[in-house]
Design an enzyme around this catalytic site. Structure first.
Site, PDB file in Angstrom:
ATOM      1  N   SER A 126       0.868  -1.043   0.050  1.00 14.14           N
ATOM      2  CA  SER A 126      -0.044  -0.097   0.013  1.00 14.14           C
ATOM      3  C   SER A 126       0.777   1.303  -0.128  1.00 14.14           C
ATOM      4  O   SER A 126       1.583   1.420  -1.003  1.00 14.14           O
ATOM      5  CB  SER A 126      -0.830   0.102   0.983  1.00 14.14           C
ATOM      6  OG  SER A 126      -0.364  -0.160   2.525  1.00 14.14           O
ATOM      7  N   LYS A 178     -21.749  16.681   9.392  1.00 13.99           N
ATOM      8  CA  LYS A 178     -20.535  16.855  10.469  1.00 13.99           C
ATOM      9  C   LYS A 178     -20.416  15.752  11.242  1.00 13.99           C
ATOM     10  O   LYS A 178     -19.084  15.249  11.609  1.00 13.99           O
ATOM     11  CB  LYS A 178     -20.949  18.013  11.218  1.00 13.99           C
ATOM     12  CG  LYS A 178     -19.685  18.460  12.309  1.00 13.99           C
ATOM     13  CD  LYS A 178     -18.608  19.101  11.510  1.00 13.99           C
ATOM     14  CE  LYS A 178     -17.338  19.361  12.322  1.00 13.99           C
ATOM     15  NZ  LYS A 178     -16.227  19.667  11.447  1.00 13.99           N
TER      16      LYS A 178
END
Length: 312
Positions: A126, A178
């Protein structure tokens, strides 16, 4: 002998003496520098460890080691500025980590003026593979784990668990999204689509960077990506690495790329963590654990209640 001649000789003699003293001092300084580093001029390969999760932040007393962009870029800069060093080996053993931190190290490797060889020992996956991709040569242990080109955004909905243990967690927010990814509720379809677009965009960027750095076709990299992992031997066949071999082979390759003929020396460049760094890392990680909420504290190894976004 006239006074003028004596004065002239004295000036010449004094100047010659000062010149000799300066010359001896310079030679001694160069000699002592060589003794301190244990190397001859231009005859050294620097080894920089990249071992652990790649992230912004220090390792802590209770956590595994963390590779920060600062530690690697500082090591590369030190090797670049040291005239006794002709080539660099990144000793990689990392599962990856933060996309931004990985990209920062990748750019530092790409911009390095001295030859850089990456050796992958156990794992270079990765974000760690992104770091390795622009190196002049990538050498992997035949049984190492390489690849895992992909992006993952992990979230956990613990609302059912909270109900069972009598926890009523909620938020007062300003902004519809949020609390997106909060552990006390699942994502809405719109939120899932929004996050998927973000992950897809980063995935395409990851693939494009690997293709560019390795000189491969983008569609080819896409076909072998998809988060798949490979052994070092398989990675060589797929052109993700250049050779398979051990650490000594990587150092030898770096030495030759650096133009070193015959014998060479090695020096390991590591960042030194002070007690303050460790304490800072501990308090930062502790605050992050608190931010995860009660779910992560129940079983830190298996329950993940916060957003985990990484190259994987």
């Amino acid at each position: 002998m006239s006074k003028n001649n004596k004065l002239l000789l004295a000036i010449i003699g004094g100047g010659l003496f000062v010149f000799i003293v300066l010359l001896v001092a310079i030679i001694s300084l160069i000699g002592s520098s060589g003794e301190i580093s244990g190397s001859s001029f231009g005859n050294t390969v620097a080894i920089i460890p990249v071992q652990g999760e790649i992230a912004y932040g220090q390792s802590s007393i209770l956590d595994e080691s963390v590779v920060t962009p600062q530690s690697v870029t500082d090591g590369l800069k030190e090797a670049e500025e040291d005239s006794s060093i002709s080539a660099i080996v990144l000793d990689v053993n990392s599962p990856g980590g933060s996309p931004v931190a990985s990209e920062e190290i990748m750019n530092a490797v790409k911009n390095c003026k001295k030859p850089v060889v990456v050796w992958i020992s156990d794992i270079g996956a990765s974000g760690a593979y992104l770091v390795a991709s622009p190196a002049d040569k990538i050498i992997a242990s035949p049984s190492s784990i390489v690849g895992s080109i992909g992006v993952i955004l992990s979230l956990t909905d613990l609302s059912g668990l909270y109900q069972k243990i009598g926890v009523n967690q909620y938020a007062i927010k300003a902004g519809e999204y949020k609390d997106m990814g909060a552990s006390y509720r699942n994502l809405t379809p719109e939120e899932s689509e929004m996050l998927q677009e973000m992950v897809d965009q980063d995935y395409e960027y990851f693939i494009s960077m690997v293709a560019e750095n390795r000189g491969l076709n983008t569609s080819y990299v896409e076909s072998i990506a998809e988060g798949k992992i490979y052994t070092g031997t398989q990675a060589k066949e797929l052109k993700l690495v250049d050779e398979t071999g051990d650490r000594e082979q990587a150092i030898e390759t770096a030495a030759r790329l650096g133009g070193i003929q015959g014998d060479y020396n090695t020096v390991t460049i590591t960042s030194t963590e002070t007690l303050t760094d460790i304490i800072t890392g501990y308090t930062t990680n502790f605050a992050y654990a608190l931010g995860k909420g009660i779910g992560s504290l129940l079983n830190a190894d298996s329950v993940q209640s916060s957003v985990d976004y990484s190259l994987s």
